[in-house]
Scaffold this active site. Structure first.
Site, mmCIF file in Angstrom:
data_model
loop_
_atom_site.group_PDB
_atom_site.id
_atom_site.type_symbol
_atom_site.label_atom_id
_atom_site.label_comp_id
_atom_site.label_asym_id
_atom_site.label_seq_id
_atom_site.Cartn_x
_atom_site.Cartn_y
_atom_site.Cartn_z
ATOM 1 N N ASP A 100 0.816 -1.105 0.092
ATOM 2 C CA ASP A 100 0.005 -0.085 0.045
ATOM 3 C C ASP A 100 0.889 1.252 -0.046
ATOM 4 O O ASP A 100 1.926 1.300 0.287
ATOM 5 C CB ASP A 100 -0.873 -0.126 1.184
ATOM 6 C CG ASP A 100 -0.310 -0.135 2.344
ATOM 7 O OD1 ASP A 100 0.271 1.045 2.685
ATOM 8 O OD2 ASP A 100 -0.682 -0.867 3.306
ATOM 9 N N LYS A 101 0.159 2.309 -0.281
ATOM 10 C CA LYS A 101 1.022 3.746 -0.510
ATOM 11 C C LYS A 101 1.805 4.027 0.769
ATOM 12 O O LYS A 101 2.731 4.659 0.662
ATOM 13 C CB LYS A 101 0.120 4.562 -0.853
ATOM 14 C CG LYS A 101 0.558 5.891 -1.260
ATOM 15 C CD LYS A 101 -0.468 6.936 -1.844
ATOM 16 C CE LYS A 101 0.106 8.390 -2.477
ATOM 17 N NZ LYS A 101 -0.932 9.148 -2.776
#
Length: 242
Positions: A100-101
């Site tokens: 994820d970011k």
């Protein structure tokens, strides 16, 4: 070979994404709109959106040390997309799994669709190891549950449901009062963050340090490196044995 499998093996995209392209009528075989039951061999001409796919293209296997802030999507309209940092010397490659970011660490990219399917399929149970730092939630602070202990390790192995799927047992090694390494064979959405939150701890740092036999080692943040011949052979052997 089924068309979607051939497209995946060619490294254009995953097999699931190939099925979506076929559904959308964007795939042609020998100048005819393809169907899911279309069978093909390397002598057939396969085109996606009018662009021919080379099923015999050279395979590439690359490790990227993803920094926080890069999104693993390949959307050219997203300024934070992974596609904007992939080196120009690489052909079209895509990530095996996602980070994820807000997470960093090892991301494996390839155009080997068959290997991607094997590494991602739950049946193969390839290990992924992460370095995690947490802080206690307000509730934990109010109950003086401020640090990690053996009870935390035991409770992390109690199954929870994430988007309809149950978490499996994992391996945890405490590093200090607020950090640990965790090894998973799953890849559920924001799994580690959700597991920690369930026990009253927020993740402040999440870094993947290994996937199967591939380690991040000393690769600098933001850098890429190609796998060496031994790493590729071992990775293929691991997925063939599973």
């Amino acid at each position: 070979m089924r068309l979607a499998k051939m497209i995946g093996a060619a490294g254009y995209c995953s097999r699931r994404q190939a099925s979506r392209l076929i559904d959308a009528g964007r795939v042609e075989v020998n100048d005819n709109i393809a169907q899911h039951l279309t069978f093909v061999d390397p002598s057939d001409e396969i085109r996606v959106d009018g662009k021919q796919i080379d099923v015999f293209s050279e395979k590439h296997y690359v490790v990227y040390h993803k920094p926080v802030g890069i999104d693993c999507n390949l959307n050219v309209d997203d300024p934070n997309s992974l596609c904007h940092v992939i080196p120009t010397w690489l052909p079209r490659v895509f990530p095996i799994g996602r980070l994820d970011k807000d997470s960093s660490g090892l991301l494996l990219l390839t155009n080997d669709g068959e290997l991607t399917n094997r590494l991602l399929h739950p049946a193969f149970k390839q290990e992924k190891c992460y370095e995690v730092i947490v802080k206690p939630s307000f509730h934990n602070r109010s109950t003086n549950n401020l640090t990690l202990n053996t009870a935390f390790v035991s409770n992390m192995n109690q199954p929870i449901i994430i988007k309809g799927k149950q978490t499996s047992a994992c391996e945890i090694k405490l590093l200090d009062e607020l950090s640990f390494n965790i090894t998973l064979t799953q890849g559920l959405n924001r799994q580690i963050r959700r597991m920690c939150s369930n026990l009253g701890f927020y993740v402040t740092h999440l870094k993947r340090i290994s996937l199967a036999n591939i380690t991040l080692s000393e690769l600098a943040v933001g850098d890429f490196r190609s796998l060496n011949a031994d790493e590729i052979a071992d990775l293929i052997a691991l997925t063939n044995r599973a």
